[in-house]
Write an enzyme that holds these catalytic residues in place. Structure first.
Site, short mmCIF file in Angstrom:
data_model
loop_
_atom_site.label_atom_id
_atom_site.label_comp_id
_atom_site.label_asym_id
_atom_site.label_seq_id
_atom_site.Cartn_x
_atom_site.Cartn_y
_atom_site.Cartn_z
N GLU A 5 0.85 -1.19 0.00
CA GLU A 5 0.00 0.00 0.00
C GLU A 5 0.89 1.24 0.00
OE1 GLU A 5 -4.06 -1.69 2.19
OE2 GLU A 5 -2.91 -0.09 3.16
N GLU A 34 -5.78 9.50 9.92
CA GLU A 34 -4.46 9.03 10.35
C GLU A 34 -4.10 9.56 11.73
OE1 GLU A 34 -3.57 7.00 8.21
OE2 GLU A 34 -4.38 7.74 6.32
#
Lengths: 291, 434
Positions: free
Chosen positions: A57, A68
């Site tokens: 990824e 995040e």
């Protein structure tokens, strides 16, 4: 427990991603592309591949990454400061020398804005041309995803969705009817970040997902081989590791380590995680046989 | 319903006012709005949508009755609609001021904060988080949380903390924790992102009191409904005082909560022109290379995109990275705007106008000197607009005085010092702050 090798991969668009889950657990590492600079980042991603990555990824940095935690946010900021853009990201995907299929993880605004025509199609077309096999978009809910789903089907990309410990009932069905490649099982609530424990929420999520015929990759908080082992033994088809790897890159920046040194550490942790996942897979196969 | 018969005490009927239907069903305003959030937040958003429909729209358990009562007793509502005699004379038109600066705390922000903290209580939540830019929403939330006995944490950009120290102290006086946000440039958009991260970890016992008509559904409609009390009062007061509707309503626009609050009940009165005044900063030109827009004019200069959970108009570069905005007023300093305003602008119902830092500062001094009201620097943009555009306006203009300027005195001294402004007092003896 189902025989892990019986997982179907027919739901996916990308053959390479389907193969990554075909015979054994998939180790799926994540790094932010361009962190801390383009060339080092390339060496780091290639180290993940040498360390046994089955899918990689690649984070395309967005300025407002609301999903995040501080570790990956820091990586995205470093990459943006070093000049990463969608076009440089695609050039990176073309140049990087890896065997594992590449999945792009980014936020919807970058996908939506790319190219002259509005909507997700130009981004997906360009990603396909760069050899990207799938997308993960943490701020795109299933309800808003149809245009991107169509573009991914047109260009042969998989569209991976995240399911949270709180995703149940109709929402889960809605997501699972649109997912392809693999489903990203969020191990616990919150944002990304390495943790030492493996939450009960993971087991419950995997139980809920058992009836769906798509590989289940667990992410959020995996940082060591024994976590990987426990998660795969508990029924996961793959493990996604981000923050623990990004931490190594961040330490390299802080301590001014050489690119080769950081790459070695990334490769070593990758081997540990991959070996852990394989031990978990073997344990699971033995359990299945003994039944 | 005739123009003069708009009073109702039935809250459910009030909630069904025609101007407030937009976006309630599916969170969409044309192609704007939506719920672009991480999956982990979706259940919380669905729970909030359910609570909004039951308590706010349905007045379940008398929620709206309690909200109105607390807005009156704790908040000091209704606020007056006051004729501004000197400005009326200056512009040769009737100028009325909707005095939201007189709400407890000194700004319209309490209308929303009190509504959401009370809603969190009805939902059984145990903790409040909120973001703040200028500190006005943070102080309003801290006041409301203290008033309703809820633990409260406020996220504030480090740079804003330095620009707005008195507000940080006010929040702490009310018992809130203030968490500095160091990411990015340390202003409102980073604070919103950080608060969303907190919420993603704590959704089960925590409510996020968002400060404007931004974010994922149901926030834009819910915040609008709490702020709509501004236009609800102003409409009745205008009819009572002047026998008719105003010709124009003017409000400054950052995220857009005071704007939509001032416009909501006028949107269906097609004869009433609605002016959203954005922060033009130093210029509407952008520095693409540096990723900086030296303004906060997302309605005037922005493009469609997705930020903080909604599709709306944004200041972004050609890749879609969000730009660093700028304004003399930290409360308008935001790269996005509420999706409902983006929609109403595209529909031609709301006219967006940018007023630059200089004109806003002149407006600040003009209102202070001629009317005895020191406005917030955000609000001052509306008065900059009045000076520049009064000839295009009708004979009865309502300006929303969204907040008072006490919080801005240091910034006003510093900015005044850099300029030559006719109506400004000699500030040289105060250089370096008061």
């Amino acid at each position: 427990m189902a025989d892990p090798s019986a997982e179907s991969a027919e739901t996916g668009n990308s053959e390479a991603i389907a193969e990554a889950f075909a015979d054994g657990p998939a180790y799926i590492p994540y790094l932010a592309v361009g962190d801390p600079d383009y060339d080092s980042s390339k060496a780091y991603v290639e180290a993940l591949d040498r360390g046994g990555a089955d899918v990689i990824e690649l984070g395309l940095p967005f300025s407002e990454p609301i999903a995040e935690g501080s570790t990956i946010q820091g990586a995205l900021v470093r990459a943006l400061d070093a000049g990463m853009t969608p076009d440089r990201f695609f050039a990176f995907a073309e140049e990087v020398d890896v065997e594992a299929p590449l999945v792009c993880m980014t936020y919807y605004n970058l996908i939506y804005q790319y190219g002259s025509e509005s909507g997700p199609r130009p981004f997906v077309e360009r990603a396909a041309a760069a050899g990207i096999e799938g997308l993960v978009v943490p701020d795109l809910p299933a309800e808003e995803a149809d245009p991107l789903r169509e573009a991914c089907d047109e260009f042969g990309l998989d569209l991976v969705f995240i399911v949270a410990p709180t995703t149940v009932g109709d929402r889960l069905d809605r997501i699972m009817s649109r997912v392809s490649g693999y489903v990203y099982v969020q191990a616990r609530l919150g944002t990304t970040g390495a943790r030492s424990d493996v939450s009960d929420q993971t087991t419950q999520s995997l139980d809920r997902l058992r009836e769906y015929d798509v590989p289940k990759a667990v992410g959020f908080g995996i940082s060591a081989g024994e976590h990987a082992e426990r998660i795969v033994a508990g029924g996961a088809d793959g493990i996604i590791v981000g923050s623990a790897l990004v931490d190594i890159v961040a330490e390299g920046v802080e301590n001014d380590l050489s690119t080769a040194e950081v790459a070695d550490r990334l490769e070593a942790l990758s081997r540990e995680l991959k070996a852990g996942a394989e031990r978990g897979y073997d344990a699971r196969a033995e359990t299945a046989e003994s039944r | 319903m005739s123009e003069t018969d708009t009073r109702t005490t039935d809250e459910t009927e009030r909630a069904r006012r025609p101007g407030r239907e937009r976006g309630r069903d599916d969170g969409k305003f044309g192609r704007y709005g939506g719920q672009y959030v991480p999956e982990a937040l979706m259940p919380a958003i669905e729970e909030l949508t359910d609570a909004y429909e039951r308590y706010v729209l349905g007045n379940e358990d008398g929620f709206m009755d309690e909200f109105r009562e607390r807005l009156a007793d704790f908040g000091g509502r209704p606020t007056p609609l006051q004729r501004a005699d000197r400005l009326s004379e200056r512009y040769d038109t009737d100028v009325f001021l909707k005095r939201e600066d007189l709400v407890h705390g000194g700004a319209h922000k309490l209308n929303n904060a009190l509504g959401q903290v009370l809603l969190a209580k009805y939902m059984g939540k145990e903790r409040i988080v909120a973001e703040t830019g200028a500190g006005q929403h943070g102080t309003a939330t801290a006041m409301a949380a203290a008033h309703l006995d809820m633990p409260c944490e406020i996220y504030m950009g480090e740079r804003d903390i330095n620009r707005q120290r008195p507000n940080v102290f006010r929040m702490k006086l009310n018992g809130a924790e203030v968490n500095p946000v160091t990411a990015g440039r340390g202003t409102l958009k980073e604070a919103i992102s950080e608060t969303m991260r907190d919420w993603a970890t704590t959704v089960e016992n925590t409510h996020y009191v968002i400060g404007s008509i931004v974010g994922p559904h149901p926030f834009p409609v819910m915040v609008r409904d709490f702020q709509a009390v501004i236009s609800e009062e102003a409409r009745e007061q205008a009819i009572e005082k002047t026998g008719g509707l105003p010709t124009d309503v003017v409000a400054c626009a950052g995220g857009g909560s005071n704007t939509m609050g001032a416009f909501a009940d006028f949107v269906d009165d097609e004869a009433v022109a609605l002016h959203a005044v954005e922060a033009g900063g130093s210029t509407l030109e952008v520095d693409e290379e540096a990723g900086v827009a030296p303004n906060s004019a997302s309605l005037c200069a922005g493009d469609e995109g997705v930020l903080h959970g909604a599709r709306t108009k944004l200041l972004q570069d050609s890749d879609g990275q969000i730009m660093e905005s700028h304004s003399i007023s930290s409360g308008l300093d935001y790269a996005g705007v509420g999706p409902e305003l983006a929609y109403l602008v595209d529909e031609g119902r709301v006219s967006p106008v940018a007023v630059d830092d200089d004109a806003a500062l002149e407006g600040f001094h003009r209102l202070s000197r001629t009317e005895g009201i020191i406005p917030a620097l955000e609000t001052a943009h509306a008065f900059g607009f009045l000076e520049e555009h009064h000839e295009e306006l009708g004979e009865r203009v309502v300006v929303n005085v969204s907040g008072r300027g006490d919080k801005d005195l240091d910034a006003a001294i510093e900015e005044t010092d850099k300029r030559d402004i006719d109506e400004a007092p000699d500030m040289s003896m105060f250089t370096g702050g008061i």
